[in-house]
Design an enzyme around this catalytic site. Structure first.
Site, PDB file in Angstrom:
ATOM      1  N   HIS A  72      -5.682  11.260   9.526  1.00 25.33           N
ATOM      2  CA  HIS A  72      -4.239  11.070   9.609  1.00 25.33           C
ATOM      3  C   HIS A  72      -3.525  12.261   8.991  1.00 25.33           C
ATOM      4  O   HIS A  72      -3.912  12.737   7.921  1.00 25.33           O
ATOM      5  CB  HIS A  72      -3.807   9.794   8.885  1.00 25.33           C
ATOM      6  CG  HIS A  72      -4.150   8.544   9.639  1.00 25.33           C
ATOM      7  ND1 HIS A  72      -3.537   7.345   9.380  1.00 25.33           N
ATOM      8  CD2 HIS A  72      -5.027   8.304  10.645  1.00 25.33           C
ATOM      9  CE1 HIS A  72      -4.026   6.409  10.192  1.00 25.33           C
ATOM     10  NE2 HIS A  72      -4.932   6.972  10.957  1.00 25.33           N
ATOM     11  N   TYR A 196       4.406   2.060   5.599  1.00 27.73           N
ATOM     12  CA  TYR A 196       4.796   1.422   4.347  1.00 27.73           C
ATOM     13  C   TYR A 196       6.223   0.919   4.528  1.00 27.73           C
ATOM     14  O   TYR A 196       7.155   1.724   4.670  1.00 27.73           O
ATOM     15  CB  TYR A 196       4.732   2.418   3.191  1.00 27.73           C
ATOM     16  CG  TYR A 196       3.340   2.758   2.736  1.00 27.73           C
ATOM     17  CD1 TYR A 196       2.813   2.210   1.567  1.00 27.73           C
ATOM     18  CD2 TYR A 196       2.540   3.634   3.462  1.00 27.73           C
ATOM     19  CE1 TYR A 196       1.531   2.522   1.129  1.00 27.73           C
ATOM     20  CE2 TYR A 196       1.255   3.958   3.044  1.00 27.73           C
ATOM     21  CZ  TYR A 196       0.760   3.401   1.880  1.00 27.73           C
ATOM     22  OH  TYR A 196      -0.504   3.707   1.452  1.00 27.73           O
ATOM     23  N   PRO A 288      -3.029  -0.926  -5.371  1.00 25.14           N
ATOM     24  CA  PRO A 288      -3.514  -0.242  -4.167  1.00 25.14           C
ATOM     25  C   PRO A 288      -2.449   0.488  -3.375  1.00 25.14           C
ATOM     26  O   PRO A 288      -2.776   1.157  -2.389  1.00 25.14           O
ATOM     27  CB  PRO A 288      -4.122  -1.388  -3.348  1.00 25.14           C
ATOM     28  CG  PRO A 288      -3.421  -2.619  -3.817  1.00 25.14           C
ATOM     29  CD  PRO A 288      -3.126  -2.392  -5.262  1.00 25.14           C
ATOM     30  N   LYS A 292      -5.624   4.911  -4.303  1.00 29.00           N
ATOM     31  CA  LYS A 292      -6.314   5.812  -5.225  1.00 29.00           C
ATOM     32  C   LYS A 292      -7.612   5.264  -5.820  1.00 29.00           C
ATOM     33  O   LYS A 292      -8.389   6.028  -6.392  1.00 29.00           O
ATOM     34  CB  LYS A 292      -5.374   6.182  -6.373  1.00 29.00           C
ATOM     35  CG  LYS A 292      -4.230   7.072  -5.951  1.00 29.00           C
ATOM     36  CD  LYS A 292      -4.706   8.475  -5.663  1.00 29.00           C
ATOM     37  CE  LYS A 292      -3.689   9.298  -4.915  1.00 29.00           C
ATOM     38  NZ  LYS A 292      -3.916   9.362  -3.488  1.00 29.00           N
ATOM     39  N   TYR A 380      -0.547  11.891  -2.452  1.00 28.05           N
ATOM     40  CA  TYR A 380      -1.192  10.932  -1.557  1.00 28.05           C
ATOM     41  C   TYR A 380      -2.501  11.472  -1.003  1.00 28.05           C
ATOM     42  O   TYR A 380      -3.519  10.756  -0.968  1.00 28.05           O
ATOM     43  CB  TYR A 380      -0.239  10.570  -0.405  1.00 28.05           C
ATOM     44  CG  TYR A 380      -0.638   9.313   0.333  1.00 28.05           C
ATOM     45  CD1 TYR A 380      -0.130   8.073  -0.029  1.00 28.05           C
ATOM     46  CD2 TYR A 380      -1.544   9.356   1.396  1.00 28.05           C
ATOM     47  CE1 TYR A 380      -0.497   6.923   0.617  1.00 28.05           C
ATOM     48  CE2 TYR A 380      -1.910   8.199   2.064  1.00 28.05           C
ATOM     49  CZ  TYR A 380      -1.387   6.983   1.675  1.00 28.05           C
ATOM     50  OH  TYR A 380      -1.770   5.840   2.330  1.00 28.05           O
TER      51      TYR A 380
END
Length: 384
Positions: A72, A196, A288, A292, A380
């Site tokens: 991604h 998200y 979560p 990580k 990220y």
């Protein structure tokens, strides 16, 4: 029995450590209280940082990851009736994430260890560690394993961390007033990248495991009962939280698995005592939201591998002595990022109108400022 490193826990941390040590010519025995079937089927995180992918490939266990993993180049933040993409390929062009389930990583590592003659012992009972400041050993099921070092990779509820004497560890902890309802469904993903979503109804996450299987999460009360969440209610709530922009329709299908995960931030330091070294969830937990947990475990294991390789090759202890400090620098960065993502995207019961406006203001900043978006992106995909 005798080995150089006794490893407690056959999750990603313990298995990867065993394999990396094997590549350095260092012997180990892995002890796991669960069955092999259980650890191979346990559905967990699925977002791998660039550094994690690089580690697995270099260790020779990345063939299936490269074939089946889903690379991604960005994620989407959805709020206020609009979608905003964070483009990794522009902001951090040398790094990306790969979606590949943790259980798949575990299967690959187990296969590699067994193919190399690794000593993996599942369904062991009564594991205890002893003499951590002297000649350490592990007892289990009436047997004894003598070793020079013990690696505690047995998770938050394992025996390793509680074996450290009281007063040695300093614990930092925060519990959040909500949990995640996780759903695995046999349905084609409705988007190419993770979504998200922040809504007044609560947070939702659209993820995936393969081109045919999707993963979803819903913010729910911390005491949520699965009996109160039949499939129809799950899909209705996911639609309410994700179908908030024009033209987007959430595909529905057969739900394969549901579970409720509490949200917690936790760090125990130092991550070592005597000849015991903690790695992964036995030393730290992150919510979560920032993806990580698994990646921190891999970073710990990389540090521990280098320290043990130096120790067994030359007797040098400087890297072992500095293991905890080296790991904690990354752990606390990930703790902050995970806390930040969590507080940015979830609703809080005691949140007033002022707090909600602050959330939306910062989301606007992240999605309109290249500098703010880069901060999110580089954290990220994983810092070097």
């Amino acid at each position: 029995m005798r080995t150089q490193v006794g490893i407690i826990g056959a999750g990603p941390a313990g298995l990867l450590l065993s394999h990396l040590l094997h590549l350095r010519g260092i012997s180990s025995v892995v002890l796991e209280r669960r069955s092999r079937e259980h650890v191979e089927q346990r559905v967990r995180a699925g977002v791998l940082e660039q550094g994690t992918v690089d580690t697995l490939i270099a260790a020779g266990v990345g063939e299936r990851l490269l074939r089946e993993g889903l690379p991604h180049e960005g994620i989407e933040l959805r709020y206020g009736g609009a979608a905003h993409r964070i483009p990794f390929e522009k902001l951090v062009p040398d790094r990306r994430i790969t979606v590949y389930g943790q259980q798949e990583v575990v299967r690959d590592l187990i296969d590699a260890r067994l193919a190399a003659g690794g000593d993996l012992r599942f369904e062991v009972d009564d594991v205890e560690v002893h003499d951590l400041e002297g000649a350490p050993y592990v007892t289990f099921g009436g047997e004894r394993l003598d070793c020079e070092v013990i690696a505690g990779c047995d998770g938050f509820h394992g025996v390793s961390r509680p074996s450290i004497p009281e007063g040695v560890l300093t614990v930092f902890e925060r519990e959040y007033p909500f949990a995640w309802l996780g759903v695995l469904a046999r349905v084609r993903p409705s988007a190419e990248e993770l979504i998200y979503a922040r809504t007044d109804r609560g947070f939702a996450l659209h993820s995936m495991r393969s081109p045919e299987v999707s993963r979803f999460y819903l913010q729910v009360p911390p005491d949520a009962d699965l009996a109160d969440w039949p499939d129809e209610r799950v899909w209705a709530e996911l639609k309410a939280r994700l179908e908030t922009i024009p033209g987007f329709t959430l595909e529905t299908g057969e739900i394969l698995e549901k579970g409720v995960t509490p949200m917690r931030s936790f760090v125990a330091e130092p991550m070592q005592y005597g000849r015991l070294y903690l790695a992964g969830d036995s030393a730290h937990i992150v919510p979560p939201t920032g993806a990580k947990g698994l990646n921190l475990a891999v970073a710990d294991v990389n540090n521990l591998t280098e320290a043990l390789a130096a120790y067994f090759a030359t007797g040098a202890t400087d890297l072992l002595d500095g293991y905890s400090a080296a790991c904690l620098r990354r752990v606390w960065r990930a703790q902050h990022f995970s806390w930040w993502m969590t507080t940015l995207l979830h609703t809080f019961d005691d949140e007033d109108a002022y707090g909600r406006r602050l959330q939306l203001s910062y989301l606007d900043y992240v999605t309109s400022s290249a500098a703010a978006a880069t901060t999110l992106a580089e954290n990220y995909v994983g810092l070097s």
